[in-house]
Design a protein around this motif. Structure first.
Motif, PDB file in Angstrom:
ATOM      1  N   HIS A  12       1.151  -0.960   0.182  1.00 41.42           N
ATOM      2  CA  HIS A  12       0.394   0.640  -0.104  1.00 41.42           C
ATOM      3  C   HIS A  12       0.448   0.913   0.177  1.00 41.42           C
ATOM      4  O   HIS A  12       2.570   1.499   0.879  1.00 41.42           O
ATOM      5  CB  HIS A  12      -1.111  -0.062   1.367  1.00 41.42           C
ATOM      6  N   SER A  13       0.351   2.141  -0.623  1.00 39.39           N
ATOM      7  CA  SER A  13       1.078   3.602  -1.145  1.00 39.39           C
ATOM      8  C   SER A  13       1.288   4.507  -0.479  1.00 39.39           C
ATOM      9  O   SER A  13      -0.396   4.314   0.920  1.00 39.39           O
ATOM     10  CB  SER A  13       0.760   3.766  -2.365  1.00 39.39           C
ATOM     11  N   THR A  14       1.543   5.753   0.644  1.00 43.15           N
ATOM     12  CA  THR A  14       1.425   6.632   1.650  1.00 43.15           C
ATOM     13  C   THR A  14       1.402   7.762   0.852  1.00 43.15           C
ATOM     14  O   THR A  14       1.327   9.123   1.278  1.00 43.15           O
ATOM     15  CB  THR A  14       2.718   6.603   2.557  1.00 43.15           C
ATOM     16  N   ASP A  15       0.858   7.749  -0.368  1.00 44.84           N
ATOM     17  CA  ASP A  15       1.110   9.150  -1.405  1.00 44.84           C
ATOM     18  C   ASP A  15      -0.545   9.187  -1.390  1.00 44.84           C
ATOM     19  O   ASP A  15      -1.450   7.836  -1.738  1.00 44.84           O
ATOM     20  CB  ASP A  15       1.084   8.677  -3.334  1.00 44.84           C
ATOM     21  N   ASN A  18      -2.467   7.632  -4.523  1.00 42.53           N
ATOM     22  CA  ASN A  18      -2.297   6.056  -5.358  1.00 42.53           C
ATOM     23  C   ASN A  18      -2.968   4.959  -3.610  1.00 42.53           C
ATOM     24  O   ASN A  18      -2.939   4.195  -3.490  1.00 42.53           O
ATOM     25  CB  ASN A  18      -1.358   5.293  -4.958  1.00 42.53           C
ATOM     26  N   ALA A  19      -3.326   5.526  -2.818  1.00 42.90           N
ATOM     27  CA  ALA A  19      -3.591   4.873  -1.093  1.00 42.90           C
ATOM     28  C   ALA A  19      -4.783   5.248  -0.913  1.00 42.90           C
ATOM     29  O   ALA A  19      -5.783   5.968  -1.650  1.00 42.90           O
ATOM     30  CB  ALA A  19      -2.983   5.402  -0.079  1.00 42.90           C
TER      31      ALA A  19
END
Length: 165
Positions: A12-15, A18-19
């Motif tokens: 999983h992303s932290t952006d 994209n999260a």
């Protein structure tokens, strides 16, 4: 948190772009802040979900990263994020330390109330009495729940809180 040293790197992303996040019942105020930062942040109580097993299923099926204050729940996820603080500013600080991007966009992208996408209201469109005139100030409408909002004192308070991290 809740993952062993041999586990894969979190998928999983932290952006914000994209999260996809799922916040447990103890993080309702944080959900609003994250939505204002552009995150797709589902709040468990908005879905009527409180049980841990159902939260885990929702996170897994939706490809969502679980944020929680529950130690046992965090331990049951491969890449859940355990937040220790009760204070939303401290929770934001914990997320920032975990690599989450926390800033307000020039234009809102998500509704703070329901997490739906938002669009800017045209200058000649009719708005509720509580909203400013869209020809004088940018007004946004949630395409899901219809809530109207604009960058006002609440936006400024969130911006100030993020700047203090």
């Amino acid at each position: 948190m809740g993952k062993d040293e041999n586990a894969e790197t979190p998928k999983h992303s932290t952006d914000p772009e994209n999260a996809a996040l799922l916040l447990d019942v103890m993080l309702g105020k944080l959900a609003v802040y994250l939505r204002m930062c552009g995150y797709d942040a589902v709040y468990a109580l908005d879905r009527g979900i409180e049980a841990d097993d159902r939260l885990l299923v929702l996170a897994d099926e939706g490809g969502r990263r679980l944020l929680t204050r529950d130690v046992q729940l965090a331990q049951r996820t491969s890449d859940g994020v355990l937040l220790e603080s009760r204070d939303v500013t401290d929770q934001l600080r914990e997320l920032e330390e975990a690599g989450f991007e926390l800033s307000l966009n020039d234009q809102p992208v998500r509704c703070g109330r329901c997490n739906g996408p938002v669009e800017r209201v045209g200058g000649d469109e009719k708005v509720p009495e509580y909203a400013p005139n869209p020809s004088e100030r940018a007004v946004f409408r949630c395409t899901r729940c219809g809530q109207h909002f604009w960058k006002g004192s609440h936006w400024d308070a969130v911006e100030e809180a993020l700047a203090s991290l």
